[in-house]
Each structure stands twice: as C-alpha cells, then as structure tokens.
Write a protein that holds these residues in place. Structure first.
Motif, mmCIF file in Angstrom:
data_model
loop_
_atom_site.group_PDB
_atom_site.id
_atom_site.type_symbol
_atom_site.label_atom_id
_atom_site.label_comp_id
_atom_site.label_asym_id
_atom_site.label_seq_id
_atom_site.Cartn_x
_atom_site.Cartn_y
_atom_site.Cartn_z
ATOM 1 N N ASP A 146 0.821 -1.213 0.000
ATOM 2 C CA ASP A 146 0.000 0.000 0.000
ATOM 3 C C ASP A 146 0.856 1.264 0.000
ATOM 4 N N THR A 147 2.034 1.188 0.646
ATOM 5 C CA THR A 147 2.952 2.332 0.617
ATOM 6 C C THR A 147 3.589 2.483 -0.763
ATOM 7 N N ALA A 149 2.199 1.666 -3.516
ATOM 8 C CA ALA A 149 1.132 2.225 -4.364
ATOM 9 C C ALA A 149 1.009 3.734 -4.153
ATOM 10 N N ARG A 150 1.194 4.197 -2.918
ATOM 11 C CA ARG A 150 1.159 5.641 -2.649
ATOM 12 C C ARG A 150 2.300 6.351 -3.371
ATOM 13 N N GLN A 170 3.606 -10.862 -1.207
ATOM 14 C CA GLN A 170 3.838 -9.425 -1.237
ATOM 15 C C GLN A 170 4.077 -8.948 -2.667
ATOM 16 N N ASP A 173 0.810 -8.779 -4.372
ATOM 17 C CA ASP A 173 0.040 -7.611 -3.919
ATOM 18 C C ASP A 173 0.548 -6.320 -4.571
ATOM 19 N N GLU A 177 -1.761 -3.931 -6.800
ATOM 20 C CA GLU A 177 -2.047 -2.557 -6.388
ATOM 21 C C GLU A 177 -1.460 -1.513 -7.332
ATOM 22 N N CYS A 178 -0.348 -1.863 -7.998
ATOM 23 C CA CYS A 178 0.349 -0.864 -8.824
ATOM 24 C C CYS A 178 0.083 -1.028 -10.318
#
Length: 292
Positions: A146-147, A149-150, A170, A173, A177-178
């Motif tokens: 999630d970081t 992706a930010r 991971q 994921d 996410e990206c």
C-alpha cells in the motif's frame, strides 16, 4: 529503454584499493556479449557502502561509457540521507544512466509517510525514472504494497521496484495494487521464475555476474512461454544461487569471478576474503557447472 529481463547487479573490481577500471570494463563487455538485458552499477553487490562519492560517480561513469546505450543502465544512487540520495541521483542522471535504483532508507526506519516523502523529495529535485529497492534483510524496513502504491501515485518517476523480500504474496500484492505497467524486478535470485509467474518483469541478479547468459535465457524462455525450458534453467542455476550466499554477498560472487580469472581478489573492509572451507565448497559448485 525496456526495463525487463535479466539485469546484473555488477560487482566493483578493485586493485590496490582503487577502482580497477580495466577489469570493470572487461566484465561489462563480457556481460553484454553474453546477452544480459541491463546492468546495475553501485548496488549492494557493487560494495556501494564503501565507495567514496567520487568513486561512486566514477563507477557509474565508466559503466555508462562502456555500455554506450546498448542496454539500460540502472545506477544505484540511494541513501538513508535524503540530501545525499538527491546528490547521487543527480549525478546518475547527468552521467547518462537510464534510471536510478533507490534503496529505502535504512537504519533510520522511517514511517510509511517518511518513506513517501523521501522519494517525493528526490523526484522534486532530480527527474529521472527510478526503481524503489525494497530489501528488509539489509534495511530493517519492509515497505508494504500500500505504501508502494502511494509512492507510484504521487511520484511519476517511480517506474518500478526491486523486490528482495522473497515473499511472493507481497510481490503479487504489489502487482495488483500498482498495475501491470509498474516494473517489478526480483532482487532474489531464488524466486525469479515464480515472480515472473505473478506478473514480474525480470530480475536484478547477483548470480548473473558469473552466468549472465543463463539468467537472460531463463527470462527470455518465460517471456516466450517456453515454461519447460524456463523451469529447467531455474533448477540448473539453483546450486549456483545457493553458493552465492555461502557467505555475505558479494564475497562469494567476487570470489567466483576471481576463480574465473576476471577480477583481482580484493574487497573493501569490513568485507574480507572468503573462509577457506567455504571457498572449497564454492569451487565444487563452480567446477560442477563448468565455470572453472
């Protein structure tokens, strides 16, 4: 430039405590002849932690000059000091590197907000495509998907990641996410094939210092959907991958290149020559694979 396939995390040859430019150029040229898809100077394998800033810049310049645009050069330029990372990234850009490799801040252990702000600050000062380098085994900091992706959302220069957790969930994921255009490269030679299977694009490799064609061929076979051949190469390299970590990287891989006659047997403290008993184990593996 296509940032996919096998990238070698190049060792830095030394001679009399100086950069051995001749050996370095020959090593790079051999990598290119063997079909490597890209090179990475000044990473962990290149003993970047013990290079002075002038030496760091010298290593990148030599690499860019020797490659002459034939494959991408992704220059290590990270630091746990944001100001220092900006300086090194600026030099990588000005020297002609195609992208930078920026390790997540080590030792400081910043919060996710701090990690995002670190990369935003670098990009604000130096606009060059870069790969985030996530290696919690060395940094004590695992940057979660999630970081990542930010960062990707807020920093367009962040085009990919070197993922060295060895955690395929991971990695999956991160891809989820990206998105598929975010370039996910393995930083772990043991998991290249499974990483490709969940949407990864290749590897920044230690073992390809000694078998560049083999790692290139694995990535190429997978891209061409020749899964049987990719799996065969994966298992053919397995013993070599294990041997590269008989001791702390880059001690075994540099020792291998010494035994192959490509570099001088020299390290920078606090790294020291390989223990004799481990070197004998290493020789057995290299002989079995026909490398010495």
């Amino acid at each position: 430039m296509q940032f996919s396939g096998a990238f070698t995390a190049l060792v830095t040859p030394f001679k009399n405590n100086q950069i051995d430019e001749e050996a370095y150029r020959k090593l790079i040229e051999w990598q290119l002849e063997q079909g490597i898809d890209g090179v990475v100077p000044c990473g962990t394998t290149g003993e970047s932690a013990t290079l002075s800033h002038e030496e760091h810049k010298q290593v990148i310049s030599i690499c860019v000059d020797q490659v002459k645009g034939r494959v991408p050069v992704v220059a290590g330029a990270g630091s746990n000091c944001t100001k220092e990372a900006i300086e090194l990234t600026r030099y990588a850009r000005d020297a002609g590197a195609n992208a930078a490799l920026l390790i997540t801040p080590y030792y400081n252990k910043p919060t996710p907000d701090g990690v995002v702000e670190h990369f935003k600050a670098i990009a604000a000062e130096v606009s060059i495509p870069f790969f985030i380098y996530n290696v919690p085994g060395r940094t004590s900091l695992n940057v979660m998907p999630d970081t990542i992706a930010r960062i990707v959302k807020e920093v367009p220069e962040a085009i990919g990641i070197k993922e060295a957790t060895g955690n395929l969930k991971q990695v999956s994921d991160v891809v989820e996410e990206c998105g598929p255009d975010f370039v996910v490269l393995s930083g772990d030679d043991f998991t290249v094939l499974p990483l490709l299977s969940v949407g990864g694009h290749g590897v920044i490799s230690v073992v390809s210092n000694i078998v560049p064609n083999m790692m290139h061929s694995l990535c190429k076979a997978y891209a061409e959907k020749d899964l049987d051949n990719a799996k065969r190469i994966h298992f053919e390299m397995a013993a070599l991958c294990r041997a590269m970590f008989f001791e702390t990287n880059p001690i075994p891989v540099k020792t291998s290149l010494v035994l192959m006659g490509k570099i001088q047997p020299e390290f920078r403290l606090p790294l020291v020559p390989m223990r004799p008993e481990n070197q004998e184990k290493l020789k057995v593996v290299l002989k079995d694979k026909g490398l010495i």
